[in-house]
Design a protein around this motif. Structure first.
Motif, short mmCIF file in Angstrom:
data_model
loop_
_atom_site.label_atom_id
_atom_site.label_comp_id
_atom_site.label_asym_id
_atom_site.label_seq_id
_atom_site.Cartn_x
_atom_site.Cartn_y
_atom_site.Cartn_z
N ASP A 177 -2.88 -1.63 -6.94
CA ASP A 177 -3.50 -1.29 -5.82
C ASP A 177 -2.49 -0.64 -4.97
O ASP A 177 -3.12 0.44 -4.25
N ALA A 178 -1.15 -0.87 -4.62
CA ALA A 178 -0.48 -0.20 -3.91
C ALA A 178 0.01 1.15 -4.11
O ALA A 178 -0.08 2.18 -3.60
N ALA A 179 -0.19 1.39 -5.79
CA ALA A 179 0.08 2.70 -6.30
C ALA A 179 -0.98 3.71 -5.90
O ALA A 179 -0.91 4.67 -5.47
N SER A 180 -2.02 3.05 -6.24
CA SER A 180 -3.40 3.76 -5.80
C SER A 180 -3.59 4.08 -4.53
O SER A 180 -4.18 5.26 -4.14
N HIS A 181 -3.46 3.32 -3.49
CA HIS A 181 -3.44 3.65 -1.98
C HIS A 181 -2.51 4.86 -1.75
O HIS A 181 -2.95 5.61 -1.17
N LEU A 182 -1.40 4.72 -2.26
CA LEU A 182 -0.28 5.49 -1.95
C LEU A 182 -0.66 7.08 -2.68
O LEU A 182 -0.47 8.04 -2.05
N TYR A 183 -0.81 6.97 -4.08
CA TYR A 183 -0.80 8.44 -4.75
C TYR A 183 -2.12 8.74 -5.01
O TYR A 183 -2.48 9.89 -5.42
N GLY A 184 -3.25 7.86 -5.10
CA GLY A 184 -4.59 8.06 -5.47
C GLY A 184 -4.79 7.59 -6.85
O GLY A 184 -3.81 7.22 -7.67
N PRO A 185 -5.78 7.11 -7.37
CA PRO A 185 -6.03 6.34 -8.54
C PRO A 185 -6.00 6.95 -9.81
O PRO A 185 -5.73 6.56 -10.79
N TYR A 186 -5.51 8.55 -9.72
CA TYR A 186 -5.56 9.24 -11.15
C TYR A 186 -4.18 9.97 -11.07
O TYR A 186 -3.87 10.77 -12.07
N HIS A 187 -3.15 9.44 -10.10
CA HIS A 187 -1.80 10.26 -10.22
C HIS A 187 -1.07 9.34 -11.40
O HIS A 187 -1.17 8.19 -11.63
N GLU A 188 -0.14 10.12 -11.75
CA GLU A 188 0.72 9.65 -12.97
C GLU A 188 1.24 8.39 -12.84
O GLU A 188 1.52 7.56 -13.39
N VAL A 189 1.91 8.05 -11.41
CA VAL A 189 2.49 6.88 -10.98
C VAL A 189 1.29 5.83 -11.23
O VAL A 189 1.81 4.80 -11.72
N THR A 190 0.43 5.80 -10.62
CA THR A 190 -0.91 4.81 -10.68
C THR A 190 -1.36 4.48 -12.23
O THR A 190 -1.24 3.34 -12.62
N LEU A 191 -1.28 5.46 -12.95
CA LEU A 191 -1.71 5.42 -14.34
C LEU A 191 -0.57 4.62 -15.19
O LEU A 191 -0.91 3.73 -16.08
N SER A 192 0.62 5.03 -15.00
CA SER A 192 1.91 4.41 -15.57
C SER A 192 1.95 2.84 -15.14
O SER A 192 2.19 1.93 -15.91
N THR A 193 1.72 2.78 -13.64
CA THR A 193 1.91 1.35 -13.28
C THR A 193 0.73 0.48 -13.94
O THR A 193 1.00 -0.68 -14.44
N ALA A 194 -0.61 1.19 -13.99
CA ALA A 194 -1.65 0.31 -14.49
C ALA A 194 -1.33 0.06 -16.01
O ALA A 194 -1.46 -1.10 -16.37
N HIS A 247 -11.35 -5.03 -7.55
CA HIS A 247 -11.88 -3.63 -7.30
C HIS A 247 -11.39 -2.59 -7.95
O HIS A 247 -9.99 -2.77 -8.58
N GLY A 248 -11.92 -1.31 -8.02
CA GLY A 248 -11.22 -0.15 -8.34
C GLY A 248 -10.85 0.51 -7.34
O GLY A 248 -11.12 0.22 -5.92
N HIS A 249 -10.51 1.91 -7.25
CA HIS A 249 -10.28 2.95 -6.22
C HIS A 249 -11.10 4.17 -6.44
O HIS A 249 -11.28 4.51 -7.73
N THR A 250 -11.39 4.68 -5.26
CA THR A 250 -12.09 6.02 -5.53
C THR A 250 -11.14 7.00 -4.84
O THR A 250 -10.25 6.68 -3.88
N GLN A 251 -10.91 8.23 -5.19
CA GLN A 251 -10.01 9.14 -4.75
C GLN A 251 -10.36 9.66 -3.20
O GLN A 251 -11.63 9.95 -3.01
N ILE A 252 -9.56 9.78 -2.41
CA ILE A 252 -9.72 10.04 -0.82
C ILE A 252 -9.24 11.40 -0.51
O ILE A 252 -7.81 11.52 -0.55
N SER A 253 -10.03 12.37 0.15
CA SER A 253 -9.49 13.50 0.68
C SER A 253 -10.03 13.96 1.90
O SER A 253 -9.55 14.97 2.42
N ASN A 254 -10.73 12.95 2.40
CA ASN A 254 -11.22 13.29 4.02
C ASN A 254 -11.37 12.04 4.66
O ASN A 254 -11.64 11.07 4.49
N ILE A 255 -10.95 12.28 5.96
CA ILE A 255 -10.67 11.06 6.80
C ILE A 255 -11.56 11.48 8.02
O ILE A 255 -11.52 12.56 9.00
#
Length: 321
Positions: free
Chosen positions: A169-186, A212-220
């Motif tokens: 969860d922490a990696a996905s918030h910070l990098y996004g759910p499809y970033h290599e850091v998140t994928l490696s952590t998972a 839960h899962g995460h969705t990619q965020i690009s707009n605030i």
């Protein structure tokens, strides 16, 4: 099947009336439950493990604190009343940050784990104020947590062991759910748990899933910068930035953001009850978060959750036994 159904199954096992549900086919009298925060099906489906996961659903709102309350009580969100990190204080008519509130005081939940042989293994930094009457031991790193989980399984002194892991969860918030850091952590988290669960599956039935899962965020969307909204609003929103809740008159200026607006009986159906039921739900359809509160501006989310997209709601369930 969703997390509410799973919570009822766990309760059924611990209360020794397995025949009431038994939809999972749990075989052992002792049960372990691993909750990997933020591990959506979109991440889990490509991770190699010794058992194949099945796809199940989170609950709405797909928020960690809401899921925790459901797992601890075997009640739907509309029944236990914790619908996100922003809650209404009815005594003074204000919106409060539940995370801050839990740092200062305990919230007593009607948890069925009291008077059971249960152990909860939690990160030291996580709030344990919802679990003040339960046996909780802290851990300080992922490796420390694995060691304490493995030790608890070896001792077999508890009928139920709960292990909560926040790192995906922490990696996905910070990098996004499809970033290599998140994928490696998972991958690292799931495969380490897979090894331990495979070894101990004769002694414990071990369930591994997510909140839960995460969705990619690009707009605030910042509502305080929306003059039309600020003029129209009667009462501030609560809930979370992908599941905003409103009391009173609905601010029609929100319609320009293309979010789903839900009201009436559909709200009760979605949250499973009427306790603290909002008059309106506003759920972004796209890759947006809608913020109002000042502390939301302190974070730059590249992945988030709380809404109804497939990435947020679809999670894996692994069963070892």
């Amino acid at each position: 099947m969703n997390l509410y159904d799973i919570s009822r199954e766990i309760k059924s096992v611990l209360k020794e009336d397995k025949k009431d549900l038994d939809s999972l086919g749990i075989k052992n009298d002792k049960l372990a439950f691993v909750l990997v925060d933020g591990l959506g099906w979109n991440l889990a489906k490509d991770i190699r493990t010794s058992v194949n996961p099945i796809q199940v659903n989170s609950i709405f709102p797909s928020i960690t604190v809401t899921v925790f309350a459901t797992l601890l009580t075997a009640k739907k969100p509309g029944e236990h009343g914790i619908l996100g990190w922003r809650i209404i204080n009815k005594e003074n008519g204000s919106i409060e940050n539940l995370m801050q509130k839990l740092k200062n005081e305990s919230i007593e939940l009607d948890t069925y784990f009291q008077n059971t042989s249960s152990l909860f293994i939690m990160p030291d930094v996580a709030t344990k104020s919802m679990m003040s009457r339960l046996k909780v031991i802290p851990y300080f790193t992922f490796w420390d947590g694995l060691y304490k989980f493995k030790t608890a399984l070896e001792m077999q002194s508890n009928d139920f062991i709960f292990f909560y892991i926040p790192y995906v969860d922490a990696a996905s918030h910070l990098y996004g759910p499809y970033h290599e850091v998140t994928l490696s952590t998972a991958r690292d988290v799931v495969q380490k748990i897979d090894c331990i669960s495979t070894y101990f599956k004769e002694k414990y039935s071990i369930l591994v899933t997510a909140d839960h899962g995460h969705t990619q965020i690009s707009n605030i969307v910042d509502l305080k910068k929306d003059k039309d909204f600020m003029e129209e609003m009667d009462f501030p929103p609560y809930g979370d930035h992908r599941s905003l809740m409103f009391k009173g008159r609905f601010p029609k200026s929100l319609l320009k953001y293309g979010a789903n607006v839900i009201e009436g009986g559909k709200v009760e159906e979605m949250i499973g009850g009427s306790k603290n039921k909002p008059d309106y739900l506003v759920i972004p359809k796209d890759d947006s978060i809608i913020i109002y509160w000042d502390d939301d501006r302190k974070h730059e989310f590249r992945g988030s959750h709380g809404g109804l997209t497939q990435d947020e709601m679809k999670i894996p369930l692994y069963l070892y036994q």
